[in-house]
Write a protein that holds these residues in place. Structure first.
Motif, mmCIF file in Angstrom:
data_model
loop_
_atom_site.group_PDB
_atom_site.id
_atom_site.type_symbol
_atom_site.label_atom_id
_atom_site.label_comp_id
_atom_site.label_asym_id
_atom_site.label_seq_id
_atom_site.Cartn_x
_atom_site.Cartn_y
_atom_site.Cartn_z
ATOM 1 N N GLY A 208 142.935 40.068 157.490
ATOM 2 C CA GLY A 208 143.084 38.654 157.199
ATOM 3 C C GLY A 208 144.399 38.117 157.733
ATOM 4 N N GLY A 209 144.555 36.817 157.616
ATOM 5 C CA GLY A 209 145.778 36.198 158.084
ATOM 6 C C GLY A 209 145.657 34.703 158.124
ATOM 7 N N LEU A 210 146.618 34.078 158.800
ATOM 8 C CA LEU A 210 146.657 32.623 158.940
ATOM 9 C C LEU A 210 146.307 32.257 160.378
ATOM 10 N N VAL A 211 145.297 31.408 160.527
ATOM 11 C CA VAL A 211 144.894 30.957 161.859
ATOM 12 C C VAL A 211 144.668 29.455 161.824
ATOM 13 N N GLY B 272 140.148 29.084 165.512
ATOM 14 C CA GLY B 272 140.595 30.429 165.839
ATOM 15 C C GLY B 272 139.632 31.509 165.388
ATOM 16 N N SER B 273 140.010 32.750 165.651
ATOM 17 C CA SER B 273 139.158 33.895 165.328
ATOM 18 C C SER B 273 139.964 34.960 164.594
ATOM 19 N N LYS C 9 137.008 27.451 160.281
ATOM 20 C CA LYS C 9 137.214 26.119 159.732
ATOM 21 C C LYS C 9 138.072 26.226 158.466
ATOM 22 N N PRO C 10 138.727 25.148 158.092
ATOM 23 C CA PRO C 10 139.523 25.196 156.853
ATOM 24 C C PRO C 10 138.702 25.621 155.630
ATOM 25 N N THR D 73 141.056 40.585 151.226
ATOM 26 C CA THR D 73 142.062 40.223 152.205
ATOM 27 C C THR D 73 142.026 38.701 152.369
ATOM 28 N N GLN D 74 143.190 38.090 152.394
ATOM 29 C CA GLN D 74 143.277 36.638 152.421
ATOM 30 C C GLN D 74 143.101 36.097 153.832
ATOM 31 N N VAL D 75 142.219 35.124 153.963
ATOM 32 C CA VAL D 75 142.042 34.389 155.210
ATOM 33 C C VAL D 75 142.394 32.935 154.945
ATOM 34 N N THR D 76 143.317 32.404 155.724
ATOM 35 C CA THR D 76 143.720 31.013 155.583
ATOM 36 C C THR D 76 143.572 30.320 156.928
ATOM 37 N N VAL D 77 142.816 29.235 156.933
ATOM 38 C CA VAL D 77 142.591 28.478 158.154
ATOM 39 C C VAL D 77 143.247 27.114 157.988
#
Length: 114
Positions: free
Chosen positions: A8-11, A15-16, A85-86, A108-112
């Motif tokens: 996970g992460g910040l995109v 993004g992908s 998408k957000p 796992t954190q995913v932030t868009v």
């Protein structure tokens, strides 16, 4: 049995990311594996599942953008996420079933960002 999700992460929007779920035992005989997510103040929801290694099912909101796959040799479940998408922002969890026991990874954190 332990499942560990990472990737996970910040995109930014569009993004992908590729999430991985590493399993502590052989997944060869695991018929059911899946990815779920939970956004703040919302219930956990199914994102994608894979049964018998080939039958894939996706939530309507991610159909055509996300792809679930598994690698039995690496004991790993993947989730390729494109065109993010957000509203995809959430904690993502992997899940499997061993006999009658549900097993979940830690998330796992995913932030868009928009």
């Amino acid at each position: 049995v332990q499942l560990q999700a990472y990737g996970g992460g910040l995109v930014h929007t569009g993004g992908s990311l590729r999430l991985s779920c590493s399993v502590s035992v052989s997944i060869f005989r695991l018929n059911f594996m899946g990815w779920y997510r939970q956004a703040p103040e919302k219930e956990r929801e199914m994102v994608a599942t894979i049964r018998s290694g080939v039958r894939k099912n996706y939530a309507e909101s991610v159909e055509g953008r996300f792809t679930i796959s598994r690698d039995n040799d690496k004991n790993t479940l993947w989730l390729q996420m494109n065109s993010l998408k957000p509203e995809d922002t959430a904690v993502y969890y992997c899940r499997t079933r061993i006999g009658n026991t549900e097993v979940w990874g830690q998330g796992t954190q995913v932030t868009v960002s928009s």
